[in-house]
Design a protein around this motif. Sequence first.
Motif, mmCIF file in Angstrom:
data_model
loop_
_atom_site.group_PDB
_atom_site.id
_atom_site.type_symbol
_atom_site.label_atom_id
_atom_site.label_comp_id
_atom_site.label_asym_id
_atom_site.label_seq_id
_atom_site.Cartn_x
_atom_site.Cartn_y
_atom_site.Cartn_z
ATOM 1 N N GLU A 52 0.809 -1.219 0.000
ATOM 2 C CA GLU A 52 0.000 0.000 0.000
ATOM 3 C C GLU A 52 0.842 1.269 0.000
ATOM 4 O O GLU A 52 0.381 2.320 -0.431
ATOM 5 C CB GLU A 52 -0.938 0.013 1.204
ATOM 6 C CG GLU A 52 -2.020 -1.048 1.119
ATOM 7 C CD GLU A 52 -3.015 -0.954 2.260
ATOM 8 O OE1 GLU A 52 -3.106 0.120 2.909
ATOM 9 O OE2 GLU A 52 -3.696 -1.949 2.510
ATOM 10 N N PRO A 54 3.323 4.332 -0.712
ATOM 11 C CA PRO A 54 3.737 5.036 -1.918
ATOM 12 C C PRO A 54 5.149 4.618 -2.338
ATOM 13 O O PRO A 54 5.983 4.282 -1.507
ATOM 14 C CB PRO A 54 3.724 6.508 -1.494
ATOM 15 C CG PRO A 54 2.783 6.552 -0.341
ATOM 16 C CD PRO A 54 2.948 5.241 0.367
ATOM 17 N N ASP A 105 4.718 6.904 -7.750
ATOM 18 C CA ASP A 105 3.621 6.075 -7.272
ATOM 19 C C ASP A 105 3.115 6.675 -5.974
ATOM 20 O O ASP A 105 3.870 6.840 -5.027
ATOM 21 C CB ASP A 105 4.138 4.639 -7.057
ATOM 22 C CG ASP A 105 3.187 3.777 -6.256
ATOM 23 O OD1 ASP A 105 1.975 4.052 -6.261
ATOM 24 O OD2 ASP A 105 3.666 2.823 -5.629
ATOM 25 N N GLN A 106 1.834 7.009 -5.931
ATOM 26 C CA GLN A 106 1.268 7.632 -4.740
ATOM 27 C C GLN A 106 0.722 6.622 -3.734
ATOM 28 O O GLN A 106 0.214 7.007 -2.695
ATOM 29 C CB GLN A 106 0.159 8.606 -5.139
ATOM 30 C CG GLN A 106 0.686 9.760 -5.951
ATOM 31 C CD GLN A 106 -0.421 10.689 -6.392
ATOM 32 O OE1 GLN A 106 -1.545 10.271 -6.618
ATOM 33 N NE2 GLN A 106 -0.095 11.955 -6.516
ATOM 34 N N TRP A 108 -1.647 3.211 -2.404
ATOM 35 C CA TRP A 108 -3.095 3.007 -2.291
ATOM 36 C C TRP A 108 -3.607 3.893 -1.176
ATOM 37 O O TRP A 108 -3.044 3.930 -0.098
ATOM 38 C CB TRP A 108 -3.447 1.568 -1.968
ATOM 39 C CG TRP A 108 -3.355 0.640 -3.127
ATOM 40 C CD1 TRP A 108 -2.570 -0.466 -3.192
ATOM 41 C CD2 TRP A 108 -4.059 0.701 -4.365
ATOM 42 N NE1 TRP A 108 -2.730 -1.086 -4.400
ATOM 43 C CE2 TRP A 108 -3.635 -0.395 -5.146
ATOM 44 C CE3 TRP A 108 -4.980 1.581 -4.917
ATOM 45 C CZ2 TRP A 108 -4.118 -0.640 -6.428
ATOM 46 C CZ3 TRP A 108 -5.460 1.341 -6.194
ATOM 47 C CH2 TRP A 108 -5.034 0.246 -6.933
ATOM 48 N N LYS A 109 -4.657 4.555 -1.458
ATOM 49 C CA LYS A 109 -5.349 5.348 -0.440
ATOM 50 C C LYS A 109 -6.787 4.856 -0.455
ATOM 51 O O LYS A 109 -7.520 5.102 -1.402
ATOM 52 C CB LYS A 109 -5.265 6.830 -0.762
ATOM 53 C CG LYS A 109 -3.835 7.354 -0.754
ATOM 54 C CD LYS A 109 -3.769 8.799 -1.138
ATOM 55 C CE LYS A 109 -2.318 9.240 -1.193
ATOM 56 N NZ LYS A 109 -2.175 10.570 -1.706
ATOM 57 N N THR A 116 -4.946 8.750 -5.532
ATOM 58 C CA THR A 116 -3.906 7.823 -5.942
ATOM 59 C C THR A 116 -3.872 7.770 -7.461
ATOM 60 O O THR A 116 -4.884 7.980 -8.119
ATOM 61 C CB THR A 116 -4.123 6.414 -5.352
ATOM 62 O OG1 THR A 116 -3.049 5.576 -5.803
ATOM 63 C CG2 THR A 116 -5.429 5.804 -5.778
ATOM 64 N N ASN A 117 -2.703 7.507 -7.983
ATOM 65 C CA ASN A 117 -2.574 7.375 -9.436
ATOM 66 C C ASN A 117 -2.505 5.914 -9.869
ATOM 67 O O ASN A 117 -2.447 5.625 -11.051
ATOM 68 C CB ASN A 117 -1.366 8.153 -9.946
ATOM 69 C CG ASN A 117 -0.054 7.711 -9.327
ATOM 70 O OD1 ASN A 117 -0.007 7.075 -8.285
ATOM 71 N ND2 ASN A 117 1.035 8.088 -9.975
ATOM 72 N N ARG A 118 -2.521 5.000 -8.940
ATOM 73 C CA ARG A 118 -2.449 3.582 -9.299
ATOM 74 C C ARG A 118 -3.650 3.143 -10.126
ATOM 75 O O ARG A 118 -3.508 2.404 -11.082
ATOM 76 C CB ARG A 118 -2.317 2.719 -8.061
ATOM 77 C CG ARG A 118 -0.939 2.758 -7.463
ATOM 78 C CD ARG A 118 -0.807 1.723 -6.386
ATOM 79 N NE ARG A 118 0.477 1.850 -5.715
ATOM 80 C CZ ARG A 118 0.847 1.114 -4.691
ATOM 81 N NH1 ARG A 118 0.031 0.199 -4.203
ATOM 82 N NH2 ARG A 118 2.025 1.290 -4.139
#
Length: 138
Positions: A52, A54, A105-106, A108-109, A116-118
């Motif tokens: 999770e 970043p 990579d930001q 998981w939020k 998040t960019n995922r």
Amino acid sequence: MTVTAVSGCSSLSNEDTTKPAAKAKAVDLGDATITFQAAVTNFDEGGGCLEEAPGTCWEQMQALMEPARTLRKAMNSEKSVGADFWTDAYALINKMEDGIEVGEDQGWKDQGAVGTNRSDVLGSAHDLSDWLDENPIQ
């Protein structure tokens, strides 16, 4: 007095000495599709991105983006269908680009919630792979 001569810098010459730009090698759509979908499969089979925190998935995100960019080049050169055919695929690649544009990579939020960019990169890559299966070019 010192005189310096520079060879090849005469403005009197009308001769064009510039080399033509090299043409980009055409990318085969079938090969690009296979390569992109293999990258998505490799991501999944490699465990995906379970951490999770970043920064723990940036390499995997980039590994999906590179073949997506190659796929876009192949789509651009495919003349058997019109540009409208690719609208949804281009939108998914653009969403991936937006996620990569963040530059990191930001993490998981709240499992893909806003911030998040995922999901832009990873989710769109999976959606694009599905789209390619649903819209084959013969």
